[in-house]
Design a protein around this motif. Sequence first.
Motif, PDB file in Angstrom:
ATOM      1  N   MET A  46     -12.124   3.885   8.950  1.00  0.00           N
ATOM      2  CA  MET A  46     -10.957   3.265   8.516  1.00  0.00           C
ATOM      3  C   MET A  46     -10.743   1.778   9.443  1.00  0.00           C
ATOM      4  O   MET A  46     -10.770   2.078  10.618  1.00  0.00           O
ATOM      5  N   THR A  47     -10.160   0.688   8.884  1.00  0.00           N
ATOM      6  CA  THR A  47     -10.112  -0.104   9.658  1.00  0.00           C
ATOM      7  C   THR A  47      -8.748  -0.485  10.323  1.00  0.00           C
ATOM      8  O   THR A  47      -8.022   0.380  10.200  1.00  0.00           O
ATOM      9  N   VAL A  48      -8.402  -1.338  11.054  1.00  0.00           N
ATOM     10  CA  VAL A  48      -7.165  -1.306  12.077  1.00  0.00           C
ATOM     11  C   VAL A  48      -6.119  -1.408  11.317  1.00  0.00           C
ATOM     12  O   VAL A  48      -5.276  -0.671  11.311  1.00  0.00           O
ATOM     13  N   SER A  49      -6.149  -2.444  10.441  1.00  0.00           N
ATOM     14  CA  SER A  49      -4.771  -2.754   9.563  1.00  0.00           C
ATOM     15  C   SER A  49      -4.895  -1.463   8.487  1.00  0.00           C
ATOM     16  O   SER A  49      -3.987  -1.237   7.948  1.00  0.00           O
ATOM     17  N   GLY A  50      -5.950  -0.925   8.051  1.00  0.00           N
ATOM     18  CA  GLY A  50      -6.214  -0.174   7.003  1.00  0.00           C
ATOM     19  C   GLY A  50      -5.673   1.416   7.688  1.00  0.00           C
ATOM     20  O   GLY A  50      -4.857   2.162   6.995  1.00  0.00           O
ATOM     21  N   THR A  51      -5.608   1.547   8.673  1.00  0.00           N
ATOM     22  CA  THR A  51      -4.783   2.787   9.697  1.00  0.00           C
ATOM     23  C   THR A  51      -3.189   2.654   9.451  1.00  0.00           C
ATOM     24  O   THR A  51      -2.414   3.505   9.075  1.00  0.00           O
ATOM     25  N   ARG A  52      -2.768   1.429   9.685  1.00  0.00           N
ATOM     26  CA  ARG A  52      -1.379   1.075   9.756  1.00  0.00           C
ATOM     27  C   ARG A  52      -1.045   1.292   8.278  1.00  0.00           C
ATOM     28  O   ARG A  52      -0.036   1.997   7.955  1.00  0.00           O
ATOM     29  N   GLU A  53      -1.690   0.596   7.230  1.00  0.00           N
ATOM     30  CA  GLU A  53      -1.411   0.787   5.920  1.00  0.00           C
ATOM     31  C   GLU A  53      -1.393   2.195   5.498  1.00  0.00           C
ATOM     32  O   GLU A  53      -0.618   2.774   4.531  1.00  0.00           O
ATOM     33  N   ALA A  54      -2.331   3.208   5.897  1.00  0.00           N
ATOM     34  CA  ALA A  54      -2.430   4.396   5.577  1.00  0.00           C
ATOM     35  C   ALA A  54      -1.277   5.090   5.913  1.00  0.00           C
ATOM     36  O   ALA A  54      -0.630   6.176   5.127  1.00  0.00           O
ATOM     37  N   LEU A  55      -0.833   4.816   7.139  1.00  0.00           N
ATOM     38  CA  LEU A  55       0.488   5.567   7.604  1.00  0.00           C
ATOM     39  C   LEU A  55       1.580   5.424   6.828  1.00  0.00           C
ATOM     40  O   LEU A  55       2.245   6.471   6.447  1.00  0.00           O
ATOM     41  N   VAL A  56       1.794   3.987   6.486  1.00  0.00           N
ATOM     42  CA  VAL A  56       2.726   3.693   5.681  1.00  0.00           C
ATOM     43  C   VAL A  56       2.769   4.387   4.351  1.00  0.00           C
ATOM     44  O   VAL A  56       3.936   5.207   3.767  1.00  0.00           O
ATOM     45  N   ALA A  57       1.563   4.241   3.863  1.00  0.00           N
ATOM     46  CA  ALA A  57       1.207   4.910   2.414  1.00  0.00           C
ATOM     47  C   ALA A  57       1.577   6.528   2.530  1.00  0.00           C
ATOM     48  O   ALA A  57       2.302   6.941   1.555  1.00  0.00           O
TER      49      ALA A  57
END
Length: 192
Positions: A1-12
Amino acid sequence: MTVSGTREALVAAGIELLEETGSTDIGLREIARRAGVSHGAPRRWFPTHKTLLATIADDGLRDLARALGEADGTDITAVASAYVEFARARPAMFTLIFRHDLLEGSGMGLRTVSKPLFDGLVASIGTAHRDRDRDRDPITTATALWAGIHGIAVLSTTGALQLAAPGTDVNELIRRVVRDALGQSTRGRSTG
């Protein structure tokens, strides 16, 4: 998972849990587990639990803004109906958006998203009354209208409206609140 992908995954994941459980009481560990990341990951991206909840609420506010933007802005009843429909379709998100006790101090600046929504209502009311009623204060009128429509949304999403007044036509109730707030007769006058 990419850096921004982790943040987006947490929000989702937070949005999914909020909408599935219907509760604003969602924890960081539960969100991390749903996102498939370590339990410490949320703290790397969101300094506090409030920050993550406010980010989720920001997403919801933007969805609400889109829903209101899709309504005919010159038809105040259409905008009010879109507001109530958003609340009915996404009650947990609607609740979170207005949980200032949870979101205050998050540093997210949610008012930069929410205030323009109210300002748009004020502008629509000002336009509707420019020639007809120069003495009517559009801010007070918008506040009264918002209070009435928000009340319909809350009563409708919690089931209280159906318990107190079974068979109530929510659309007719919205039309009546709009007419009353705008100072129009309840008999056949346009609201937009």
